[in-house]
Design a protein around this motif. Structure first.
Motif, short mmCIF file in Angstrom:
data_model
loop_
_atom_site.label_atom_id
_atom_site.label_comp_id
_atom_site.label_asym_id
_atom_site.label_seq_id
_atom_site.Cartn_x
_atom_site.Cartn_y
_atom_site.Cartn_z
N GLU A 270 14.03 -34.41 51.48
CA GLU A 270 15.41 -34.78 51.75
C GLU A 270 15.51 -36.30 51.74
O GLU A 270 14.73 -36.98 52.40
N VAL A 271 16.45 -36.84 50.97
CA VAL A 271 16.65 -38.29 50.94
C VAL A 271 17.49 -38.66 52.15
O VAL A 271 18.63 -38.22 52.30
N LEU A 272 16.91 -39.48 53.05
CA LEU A 272 17.61 -39.90 54.26
C LEU A 272 18.36 -41.21 54.07
O LEU A 272 19.42 -41.41 54.65
N PHE A 273 17.80 -42.11 53.28
CA PHE A 273 18.41 -43.43 53.09
C PHE A 273 17.88 -44.04 51.81
O PHE A 273 16.71 -43.89 51.49
N ILE A 274 18.76 -44.72 51.10
CA ILE A 274 18.32 -45.44 49.90
C ILE A 274 19.25 -46.64 49.69
O ILE A 274 20.47 -46.50 49.78
N GLN A 275 18.67 -47.82 49.48
CA GLN A 275 19.44 -49.04 49.25
C GLN A 275 18.73 -49.89 48.22
O GLN A 275 17.53 -50.16 48.34
N GLU B 118 17.59 -58.19 36.88
CA GLU B 118 16.56 -57.14 36.82
C GLU B 118 16.14 -56.63 38.20
O GLU B 118 15.45 -55.62 38.31
N ALA B 119 16.58 -57.30 39.27
CA ALA B 119 16.25 -56.86 40.63
C ALA B 119 17.30 -55.92 41.21
O ALA B 119 17.01 -55.15 42.11
N LYS B 120 18.51 -55.96 40.70
CA LYS B 120 19.64 -55.27 41.33
C LYS B 120 19.46 -53.77 41.49
O LYS B 120 19.88 -53.20 42.49
N ASP B 121 18.85 -53.10 40.52
CA ASP B 121 18.69 -51.65 40.61
C ASP B 121 17.39 -51.22 41.29
O ASP B 121 17.19 -50.04 41.55
N ARG B 122 16.52 -52.18 41.56
CA ARG B 122 15.27 -51.83 42.25
C ARG B 122 15.56 -51.46 43.70
O ARG B 122 16.50 -51.96 44.30
N ILE B 123 14.73 -50.60 44.26
CA ILE B 123 14.91 -50.12 45.62
C ILE B 123 14.37 -51.14 46.61
O ILE B 123 13.20 -51.51 46.56
N MET B 124 15.24 -51.58 47.52
CA MET B 124 14.82 -52.48 48.58
C MET B 124 14.20 -51.67 49.72
O MET B 124 13.19 -52.05 50.30
N HIS B 125 14.81 -50.53 50.05
CA HIS B 125 14.26 -49.65 51.07
C HIS B 125 14.84 -48.25 50.91
O HIS B 125 16.03 -48.10 50.63
N ALA B 126 13.98 -47.26 51.09
CA ALA B 126 14.41 -45.87 51.07
C ALA B 126 13.52 -45.07 52.01
O ALA B 126 12.37 -45.44 52.26
N THR B 127 14.08 -43.99 52.54
CA THR B 127 13.32 -43.08 53.40
C THR B 127 13.62 -41.66 52.95
O THR B 127 14.78 -41.30 52.73
N ILE B 128 12.57 -40.87 52.80
CA ILE B 128 12.73 -39.45 52.52
C ILE B 128 12.01 -38.67 53.62
O ILE B 128 11.15 -39.22 54.32
N LYS B 129 12.37 -37.41 53.75
CA LYS B 129 11.74 -36.56 54.76
C LYS B 129 11.14 -35.35 54.05
O LYS B 129 11.83 -34.66 53.30
N ILE B 130 9.85 -35.14 54.29
CA ILE B 130 9.14 -34.00 53.73
C ILE B 130 8.69 -33.17 54.93
O ILE B 130 7.81 -33.61 55.69
N GLY B 131 9.30 -32.03 55.14
CA GLY B 131 9.02 -31.26 56.36
C GLY B 131 9.45 -32.08 57.56
O GLY B 131 10.60 -32.47 57.67
N GLU B 132 8.52 -32.40 58.44
CA GLU B 132 8.81 -33.20 59.63
C GLU B 132 8.35 -34.65 59.47
O GLU B 132 8.42 -35.43 60.42
N THR B 133 7.86 -35.02 58.29
CA THR B 133 7.29 -36.35 58.07
C THR B 133 8.22 -37.21 57.23
O THR B 133 8.74 -36.77 56.21
N GLU B 134 8.41 -38.44 57.66
CA GLU B 134 9.20 -39.38 56.89
C GLU B 134 8.27 -40.29 56.09
O GLU B 134 7.21 -40.68 56.57
#
Length: 141
Positions: free
Chosen positions: A29-34, A50-66
């Motif tokens: 589950e994607v929790l956050f992406i910027q 060339e930096a604008k589309d790169r991910i600065m920070h993202a968090t996903i959740k797999i089961g109970e683990t982020e």
């Protein structure tokens, strides 16, 4: 006060692709992406196109683990095998400072612990064993 440790994957411009892969293959589950382009503008620093589309920070959740992600900034070195760091999060600034000070003993500070637009105290340090830690201070939930 809470303290948590998260695996943090640093990619070389393909974090969004990796996030989609894990979303499909691991039912994440994607929790956050910027992206860097979505961050507040800095009048003293012009963001390269060339930096604008790169991910600065993202968090996903797999089961109970982020699992956290970011891309390197264009031009930063990236080597396969060293792209996994550990992100220690806490809601207590004093604890962040203590953790950072402890880890930097015999290590190398790559970003001093400081206020950023996303955290009251954030910094990066490579400990004396070569493990990269990010110290992130957040807010109580």
């Amino acid at each position: 006060m809470t303290v948590q440790v998260f695996p943090y994957l640093v990619m070389d411009g393909n974090a969004r692709e990796a996030i989609n892969f894990y979303k499909e293959s691991l039912d994440a589950e994607v929790l956050f992406i910027q992206s860097f382009g979505e961050s507040p503008e800095d009048p003293e620093f012009s963001l390269p196109e060339e930096a604008k589309d790169r991910i600065m920070h993202a968090t996903i959740k797999i089961g109970e683990t982020e699992l956290m992600f970011s891309d390197t900034f264009p031009g930063q070195p990236h080597s396969t095998g060293s792209q996994v760091t550990l992100c220690i999060t806490t809601t207590d600034a004093e604890k962040s400072q203590k953790l950072f000070d402890g880890l930097k003993q015999g290590g190398e500070v790559t970003m001093p612990l400081q206020k950023t637009f996303f955290s009251p105290l954030y910094g990066c340090v490579i400990d004396k064993y070569g493990v990269t830690f990010q110290i992130y201070t957040g807010e109580e939930k």
